[in-house]
Design a protein around this motif. Structure first.
Motif, short mmCIF file in Angstrom:
data_model
loop_
_atom_site.label_atom_id
_atom_site.label_comp_id
_atom_site.label_asym_id
_atom_site.label_seq_id
_atom_site.Cartn_x
_atom_site.Cartn_y
_atom_site.Cartn_z
N GLY A 17 0.79 -1.22 0.00
CA GLY A 17 0.00 0.00 0.00
C GLY A 17 0.83 1.28 0.00
O GLY A 17 0.29 2.36 -0.14
N VAL A 18 2.14 1.17 0.15
CA VAL A 18 3.02 2.35 0.13
C VAL A 18 3.62 2.47 -1.25
O VAL A 18 4.14 1.51 -1.80
CB VAL A 18 4.14 2.23 1.20
CG1 VAL A 18 5.09 3.41 1.11
CG2 VAL A 18 3.54 2.11 2.58
N HIS A 19 3.55 3.66 -1.83
CA HIS A 19 4.07 3.91 -3.16
C HIS A 19 4.99 5.12 -3.13
O HIS A 19 4.74 6.07 -2.37
CB HIS A 19 2.91 4.17 -4.15
CG HIS A 19 1.90 3.08 -4.16
ND1 HIS A 19 2.12 1.88 -4.80
CD2 HIS A 19 0.68 2.98 -3.57
CE1 HIS A 19 1.06 1.10 -4.62
NE2 HIS A 19 0.17 1.75 -3.88
N PRO A 20 6.05 5.14 -3.95
CA PRO A 20 6.93 6.31 -3.98
C PRO A 20 6.19 7.54 -4.49
O PRO A 20 5.29 7.44 -5.32
CB PRO A 20 8.06 5.90 -4.93
CG PRO A 20 7.59 4.69 -5.65
CD PRO A 20 6.47 4.09 -4.87
N LEU A 21 6.58 8.71 -3.99
CA LEU A 21 5.96 9.95 -4.44
C LEU A 21 6.37 10.32 -5.86
O LEU A 21 5.62 10.94 -6.60
CB LEU A 21 6.35 11.10 -3.51
CG LEU A 21 5.75 11.05 -2.11
CD1 LEU A 21 6.31 12.18 -1.26
CD2 LEU A 21 4.24 11.14 -2.16
N TYR A 22 7.59 9.94 -6.25
CA TYR A 22 8.11 10.28 -7.57
C TYR A 22 8.56 9.00 -8.27
O TYR A 22 9.04 8.08 -7.63
CB TYR A 22 9.29 11.25 -7.44
CG TYR A 22 8.90 12.51 -6.70
CD1 TYR A 22 8.16 13.50 -7.32
CD2 TYR A 22 9.25 12.68 -5.38
CE1 TYR A 22 7.79 14.65 -6.65
CE2 TYR A 22 8.89 13.83 -4.68
CZ TYR A 22 8.16 14.81 -5.32
OH TYR A 22 7.79 15.94 -4.65
N PRO A 23 8.46 8.95 -9.61
CA PRO A 23 8.81 7.73 -10.33
C PRO A 23 10.32 7.46 -10.39
O PRO A 23 10.74 6.36 -10.70
CB PRO A 23 8.24 7.95 -11.73
CG PRO A 23 8.18 9.44 -11.87
CD PRO A 23 7.90 9.97 -10.49
#
Length: 58
Positions: A17-23
Motif C-alpha cells: 500500500g506504500v508507493h513512492p511519491l516520484y517515479p
C-alpha cells in the motif's frame, strides 16, 4: 565542486500500500573538487576529461 547524478527508476521494497511519491530518484554518481584532483574524468556513459584549468575562465 562538480557533481554528477544518475537516475534510479526502481525503488526498494516498500510495505503493501506504500508507493513512492516520484517515479525516479537521482543518486550521486560522481564528485570532483579542484582540491582533490587535477581534472574531471569519467568513462561511463561516455568519456569526459576536463582539466580544472579549462573551467577557470567561466
Amino acid at each position: 565542486m562538480v557533481r554528477a547524478f544518475a537516475p534510479e527508476a526502481t525503488h526498494g521494497r516498500l510495505p503493501e500500500g506504500v508507493h513512492p511519491l516520484y517515479p525516479a530518484n537521482y543518486l550521486l554518481a560522481g564528485k570532483w573538487s579542484p582540491d582533490g584532483c587535477e581534472r574531471i574524468t569519467i568513462d561511463f556513459p561516455f568519456a569526459i576529461d576536463i582539466p580544472w584549468s579549462e573551467l577557470e575562465e567561466f
